[in-house]
Design an enzyme around this catalytic site. Structure first.
Site, short mmCIF file in Angstrom:
data_model
loop_
_atom_site.label_atom_id
_atom_site.label_comp_id
_atom_site.label_asym_id
_atom_site.label_seq_id
_atom_site.Cartn_x
_atom_site.Cartn_y
_atom_site.Cartn_z
N SER A 14 0.93 -1.21 0.02
CA SER A 14 0.05 0.06 -0.03
C SER A 14 0.86 1.23 0.10
CB SER A 14 -0.84 -0.04 1.33
OG SER A 14 0.01 0.08 2.52
N TYR A 45 -4.26 1.12 3.86
CA TYR A 45 -5.21 -0.19 3.28
C TYR A 45 -5.84 -0.65 4.60
CZ TYR A 45 -3.78 -0.76 -1.40
OH TYR A 45 -3.39 -0.69 -2.80
N GLY A 46 -5.34 -0.41 5.91
CA GLY A 46 -5.67 -0.95 7.21
C GLY A 46 -6.96 -0.65 7.20
N CYS A 76 2.53 -6.92 2.03
CA CYS A 76 1.40 -6.02 2.78
C CYS A 76 0.88 -7.20 3.57
CB CYS A 76 0.66 -5.44 1.76
SG CYS A 76 -0.50 -4.37 2.87
N ASN A 77 0.52 -7.11 4.76
CA ASN A 77 -0.20 -8.13 5.59
C ASN A 77 -1.85 -7.85 5.04
OD1 ASN A 77 1.51 -9.75 7.78
ND2 ASN A 77 2.21 -7.58 7.31
N THR A 78 -2.08 -6.76 5.10
CA THR A 78 -3.54 -6.33 5.02
C THR A 78 -4.00 -6.78 3.61
OG1 THR A 78 -2.91 -4.34 6.25
CG2 THR A 78 -5.20 -4.51 5.15
N CYS A 187 2.79 -5.76 10.31
CA CYS A 187 2.39 -4.96 9.25
C CYS A 187 3.74 -4.53 8.84
CB CYS A 187 1.64 -3.75 9.73
SG CYS A 187 1.84 -2.24 8.59
N THR A 188 4.17 -4.45 7.42
CA THR A 188 5.34 -4.28 6.80
C THR A 188 5.85 -3.05 7.00
OG1 THR A 188 4.49 -3.97 4.63
CG2 THR A 188 5.14 -6.06 5.23
N HIS A 189 5.15 -1.97 7.33
CA HIS A 189 5.51 -0.68 8.06
C HIS A 189 6.54 -0.54 9.15
CE1 HIS A 189 2.91 0.81 4.59
NE2 HIS A 189 3.31 2.10 4.83
N1 DGL Z 1 1.97 -2.38 4.98
C1 DGL Z 1 0.65 -2.85 5.26
C2 DGL Z 1 0.65 -4.21 5.92
O1 DGL Z 1 1.70 -4.93 5.99
C3 DGL Z 1 -0.35 -1.84 5.86
C4 DGL Z 1 -0.41 -0.41 5.67
C5 DGL Z 1 -1.74 0.12 5.37
O2 DGL Z 1 -2.42 0.42 6.17
O3 DGL Z 1 -1.87 0.52 4.29
O4 DGL Z 1 -0.25 -4.55 6.85
#
Ligand code: DGL
Length: 266
Positions: A14, A45-46, A76-78, A187-189
């Site tokens: 995302s 995206y969350g 991205c997990n989401t 979450c990858t962030h």
């Molecule tokens: N990086 C995304 C993840 O791994 C989520 C970030 C978002 O909320 O966009 O879930």
């Protein structure tokens, strides 16, 4: 097979969070050419609906198809909980690697029997996450903590401001109060906050993420199909659905300097 192996790998998130995964891929597989799409114009995206995320993932996958990628990493997990199954069905030609919170290794590692998960609302509310807990966490207590607001700050290049510190502290305190000795970055962030987070928790608390495991899974899938590149890798190219200058400016902080940033307009 030489040409197929020289094709790039498409990596998608995302926003900039997937750069934490891109770094692991580049470290493990330095001969691979990488394309990275950041849907920064639609962050976070969350807090979006699964259907919206699926549509975005399809658009990016069609773009990767045009670019001739040989494999896709959904960094991205989401997006993985919302769209991995859909993409696997529609784009069955690729090995597709998704992300999931590291519940299995955390359940194996915890000594206190209490594991914390920091992730987005979308990931924590998904049926896929519930199934992951059923499968691997029946013997441990799992404390989940959605973290609204963190992704937006990280996207702005904030990894350490007082505002961010207060927000993160508020998310971590309930996990520590519950007795967690293992915290999953779901979450990858969030790996970009690891230095800050490790100063907030006792040294005995393990902080784990799945970036390196995802890189190893990509390596396995490419090797199985005889698709590992023999190099040299071409420079990594970036696309963003927000202002390319913003990504250009933030890349040196989260990855390394690159001028190869273009607009993603789908
Ligand atoms: N990086 C995304 C993840 O791994 C989520 C970030 C978002 O909320 O966009 O879930």
């Amino acid at each position: 097979m030489a040409d197929a192996a020289a094709a790039p790998v498409g990596v998608f998130d995302s926003g900039v969070g997937g750069l934490s995964v891109l770094a692991e891929i580049a470290r493990l597989l330095p001969d691979e050419s990488l394309l990275y799409v950041a849907d920064c114009g639609n962050i976070p995206y969350g807090e979006k609906s699964p259907e919206f995320i699926r549509q975005r993932c399809r658009s990016v996958a069609e773009f990767f198809q045009e670019q001739g990628v040989k494999a896709v990493v959904l960094a991205c997990n989401t997006a993985t909980v919302a769209a991995a199954a859909d993409l696997r069905e529609r784009f069955a030609q690729w090995p597709l690697v998704g992300m999931e919170p590291a519940v299995k290794p955390a359940a194996a590692a915890t000594r206190s029997g209490v594991v914390g998960v920091l992730a987005t609302t979308g990931t924590l509310q998904s049926a896929k996450f519930a199934a992951l807990l059923d499968r691997f966490a029946s013997d441990v207590r799992v404390v989940t903590q959605p973290c609204p607001g963190l992704v937006e700050l990280i996207e702005a290049g904030d990894l350490n401001s007082p505002v961010l510190q207060r927000l993160l502290q508020g998310y971590v305190e309930p996990l520590l109060a519950a007795g967690c000795d293992t915290i999953i970055l779901g979450c990858t962030h969030y790996p970009f906050l690891r230095p800050l987070l490790s100063r907030m928790v006792p040294a005995s608390v393990a902080i784990i993420d799945t970036g390196a495991a995802v890189a190893r899974q990509l390596q396995r899938l490419l090797a199985e199909r005889n698709l590992l590149a023999s190099g040299p890798a071409r420079p990594t190219q970036f696309w963003t659905s927000a202002d390319p200058d913003h990504l250009r400016n933030i890349l040196p902080l989260l990855w390394k300097k690159s001028d190869a940033v273009q607009s993603f307009t789908r």
